[in-house]
Scaffold this motif. Structure first.
Motif, PDB file in Angstrom:
ATOM      1  N   TRP A 107       0.889  -1.203   0.170  1.00  0.00           N
ATOM      2  CA  TRP A 107      -0.070   0.129  -0.082  1.00  0.00           C
ATOM      3  C   TRP A 107       0.833   1.263  -0.066  1.00  0.00           C
ATOM      4  CZ3 TRP A 107       0.449   3.559   3.722  1.00  0.00           C
ATOM      5  CH2 TRP A 107       1.031   3.295   4.958  1.00  0.00           C
ATOM      6  N   TRP A 108       2.054   1.393   0.747  1.00  0.00           N
ATOM      7  CA  TRP A 108       2.699   2.450   0.817  1.00  0.00           C
ATOM      8  C   TRP A 108       3.574   2.915  -0.541  1.00  0.00           C
ATOM      9  CZ3 TRP A 108       7.709   1.504  -0.394  1.00  0.00           C
ATOM     10  CH2 TRP A 108       8.444   0.232  -0.202  1.00  0.00           C
ATOM     11  N   ALA A 109       3.683   1.627  -1.298  1.00  0.00           N
ATOM     12  CA  ALA A 109       4.479   1.943  -2.724  1.00  0.00           C
ATOM     13  C   ALA A 109       3.374   2.545  -3.492  1.00  0.00           C
ATOM     14  CB  ALA A 109       4.883   0.560  -3.225  1.00  0.00           C
ATOM     15  N   VAL A 110       1.923   2.011  -3.521  1.00  0.00           N
ATOM     16  CA  VAL A 110       1.026   2.692  -4.304  1.00  0.00           C
ATOM     17  C   VAL A 110       0.937   4.193  -4.069  1.00  0.00           C
ATOM     18  CG1 VAL A 110      -1.332   2.621  -4.760  1.00  0.00           C
ATOM     19  CG2 VAL A 110      -0.352   0.096  -4.669  1.00  0.00           C
ATOM     20  N   GLY A 111       0.823   4.357  -2.772  1.00  0.00           N
ATOM     21  CA  GLY A 111       0.522   5.958  -2.293  1.00  0.00           C
ATOM     22  C   GLY A 111       1.759   6.648  -2.750  1.00  0.00           C
ATOM     23  N   LEU A 112       2.963   6.221  -2.634  1.00  0.00           N
ATOM     24  CA  LEU A 112       4.231   6.922  -3.045  1.00  0.00           C
ATOM     25  C   LEU A 112       4.190   7.379  -4.455  1.00  0.00           C
ATOM     26  CD1 LEU A 112       6.816   8.384  -2.038  1.00  0.00           C
ATOM     27  CD2 LEU A 112       7.991   6.163  -2.509  1.00  0.00           C
ATOM     28  N   LEU A 113       3.780   6.093  -5.188  1.00  0.00           N
ATOM     29  CA  LEU A 113       3.932   6.202  -6.818  1.00  0.00           C
ATOM     30  C   LEU A 113       2.682   7.647  -7.023  1.00  0.00           C
ATOM     31  CD1 LEU A 113       4.575   5.556  -9.467  1.00  0.00           C
ATOM     32  CD2 LEU A 113       2.887   3.981  -9.473  1.00  0.00           C
ATOM     33  N   VAL A 114       1.599   7.474  -6.634  1.00  0.00           N
ATOM     34  CA  VAL A 114       0.543   8.628  -6.847  1.00  0.00           C
ATOM     35  C   VAL A 114       1.088   9.742  -6.369  1.00  0.00           C
ATOM     36  CG1 VAL A 114      -1.742   9.353  -6.384  1.00  0.00           C
ATOM     37  CG2 VAL A 114      -1.252   6.693  -6.751  1.00  0.00           C
ATOM     38  N   LEU A 115       1.536  10.044  -5.312  1.00  0.00           N
ATOM     39  CA  LEU A 115       2.105  11.187  -4.817  1.00  0.00           C
ATOM     40  C   LEU A 115       3.170  11.806  -5.467  1.00  0.00           C
ATOM     41  CD1 LEU A 115       2.434  13.247  -2.362  1.00  0.00           C
ATOM     42  CD2 LEU A 115       4.114  11.962  -1.255  1.00  0.00           C
ATOM     43  N   VAL A 116       4.207  10.944  -5.916  1.00  0.00           N
ATOM     44  CA  VAL A 116       5.295  11.427  -7.012  1.00  0.00           C
ATOM     45  C   VAL A 116       4.789  12.006  -8.238  1.00  0.00           C
ATOM     46  CG1 VAL A 116       7.187  10.818  -8.410  1.00  0.00           C
ATOM     47  CG2 VAL A 116       6.998   9.927  -5.754  1.00  0.00           C
ATOM     48  N   VAL A 117       3.657  11.448  -8.840  1.00  0.00           N
ATOM     49  CA  VAL A 117       3.267  11.663 -10.190  1.00  0.00           C
ATOM     50  C   VAL A 117       2.282  12.774 -10.099  1.00  0.00           C
ATOM     51  CG1 VAL A 117       1.643  10.916 -11.928  1.00  0.00           C
ATOM     52  CG2 VAL A 117       2.950   9.379 -11.201  1.00  0.00           C
ATOM     53  N   TRP A 118       1.545  12.947  -9.048  1.00  0.00           N
ATOM     54  CA  TRP A 118       0.376  14.050  -8.818  1.00  0.00           C
ATOM     55  C   TRP A 118       1.414  15.513  -8.549  1.00  0.00           C
ATOM     56  CZ3 TRP A 118      -4.559  15.731  -8.696  1.00  0.00           C
ATOM     57  CH2 TRP A 118      -4.827  16.774  -7.836  1.00  0.00           C
ATOM     58  N   VAL A 119       2.521  15.228  -7.620  1.00  0.00           N
ATOM     59  CA  VAL A 119       3.286  16.453  -7.462  1.00  0.00           C
ATOM     60  C   VAL A 119       4.100  16.839  -8.501  1.00  0.00           C
ATOM     61  CG1 VAL A 119       5.312  17.378  -6.039  1.00  0.00           C
ATOM     62  CG2 VAL A 119       3.370  16.010  -5.080  1.00  0.00           C
ATOM     63  N   GLY A 120       4.585  15.799  -9.082  1.00  0.00           N
ATOM     64  CA  GLY A 120       5.457  16.258 -10.338  1.00  0.00           C
ATOM     65  C   GLY A 120       4.704  16.885 -11.722  1.00  0.00           C
ATOM     66  N   ILE A 121       3.335  16.546 -11.961  1.00  0.00           N
ATOM     67  CA  ILE A 121       2.349  17.071 -12.771  1.00  0.00           C
ATOM     68  C   ILE A 121       1.961  18.354 -12.586  1.00  0.00           C
ATOM     69  CG2 ILE A 121       0.191  16.941 -14.094  1.00  0.00           C
ATOM     70  CD1 ILE A 121       0.495  13.891 -13.977  1.00  0.00           C
ATOM     71  N   ARG A 122       1.597  18.674 -11.176  1.00  0.00           N
ATOM     72  CA  ARG A 122       1.110  19.837 -10.513  1.00  0.00           C
ATOM     73  C   ARG A 122       2.474  20.902 -10.799  1.00  0.00           C
ATOM     74  NH1 ARG A 122      -3.154  20.781  -7.657  1.00  0.00           N
ATOM     75  NH2 ARG A 122      -2.416  23.019  -8.065  1.00  0.00           N
ATOM     76  N   LEU A 123       3.503  20.521 -10.455  1.00  0.00           N
ATOM     77  CA  LEU A 123       4.685  21.572 -10.351  1.00  0.00           C
ATOM     78  C   LEU A 123       5.127  21.770 -11.864  1.00  0.00           C
ATOM     79  CD1 LEU A 123       6.976  19.898  -7.611  1.00  0.00           C
ATOM     80  CD2 LEU A 123       5.803  22.055  -7.547  1.00  0.00           C
ATOM     81  N   ALA A 124       4.637  20.864 -12.819  1.00  0.00           N
ATOM     82  CA  ALA A 124       5.244  21.062 -14.161  1.00  0.00           C
ATOM     83  C   ALA A 124       4.090  22.260 -14.686  1.00  0.00           C
ATOM     84  CB  ALA A 124       5.029  20.072 -15.007  1.00  0.00           C
TER      85      ALA A 124
END
Length: 224
Positions: free
Chosen positions: A16-33
């Motif tokens: 579960w923590w790997a799934v959450g971490l992946l979603v967090l990285v993708v979300w933050v990356g897209i928003r920062l871009a």
């Protein structure tokens, strides 16, 4: 590799923590871009909330799938990987039966959701850039259109390939086209067997699969 219930160790990518971490990285990356670094605190907070929700949603779906097909929740991602890659068949007849039930479940969801899933994704990925264009943010609008077109194209390609491989995996389990046939009634998660069936693998009737066990008629191009 599967769950500990099958004598194996669960992959870290499936936790579960790997799934959450992946979603967090993708979300933050897209928003920062799109928005830049100036609003990173709010982006991070929003990402944590979104990642928590998506992790809960994914884990809830796994538990429901596991109950429906008669396996462990930790085992569902591995079965899905084998189906998507048309990979090695499980040696355990009960696992093969669980894979057949998972394929049927996916096919049913594809048929049920095909009429709204892709239109909704198209509205989301192409409607947002329109709003950006209307507000004068042409750069963000162009990036949004490019991302939306690429993502939807990938979704269509992946869905079609997954449907073909579901059919191929089911045929291999049922012994069509040179695969090893597995005979006997399809036992649901709560079904009790009265004894070994003739022609069953390793004398196990519960969890074995009759051929043809195709499930539903036809395959839908939609996605959940």
């Amino acid at each position: 590799m599967g769950s500990q219930g099958h004598g194996q160790v669960q992959r870290w990518q499936d936790r579960w923590w790997a799934v959450g971490l992946l979603v967090l990285v993708v979300w933050v990356g897209i928003r920062l871009a799109f928005d830049g670094w100036s609003g990173w605190p709010g982006i991070l907070v929003g990402g944590l909330v979104y990642a928590g929700f998506m992790t809960w949603l994914v884990m809830r779906r796994r538990r429901r799938d596991a109950r429906a097909v008669g396996t462990d929740a930790a085992r569902v991602p591995e079965l899905e990987r084998r189906i998507a890659r048309n990979g090695e068949l499980p040696e355990d007849p009960a696992e093969q039966a669980a894979m057949i039930r998972l394929i049927r479940r996916r096919e049913e969801k594809l048929r049920r959701n095909r009429w709204w899933a892709f239109p909704l994704l198209a509205l989301l990925f192409f409607g947002t850039p329109v709003l950006w264009f209307a507000s004068g943010n042409v750069g963000a609008g162009l990036w949004g259109l490019a991302f939306g077109a690429a993502f939807l194209g990938w979704m269509v390609w992946f869905n079609r390939r997954f449907v073909r491989r579901m059919a191929g995996m089911r045929q291999r389990i049922e012994g069509v086209g040179g695969g090893r046939p597995v005979t006997g009634p399809v036992a649901g998660p709560g079904t009790r067997s009265a004894g070994p069936a003739a022609g069953s693998v390793n004398g196990s009737a519960a969890g074995s699969v009759t051929g043809p066990a195709g499930g539903a008629e036809g395959f839908a191009p939609g996605a959940r």
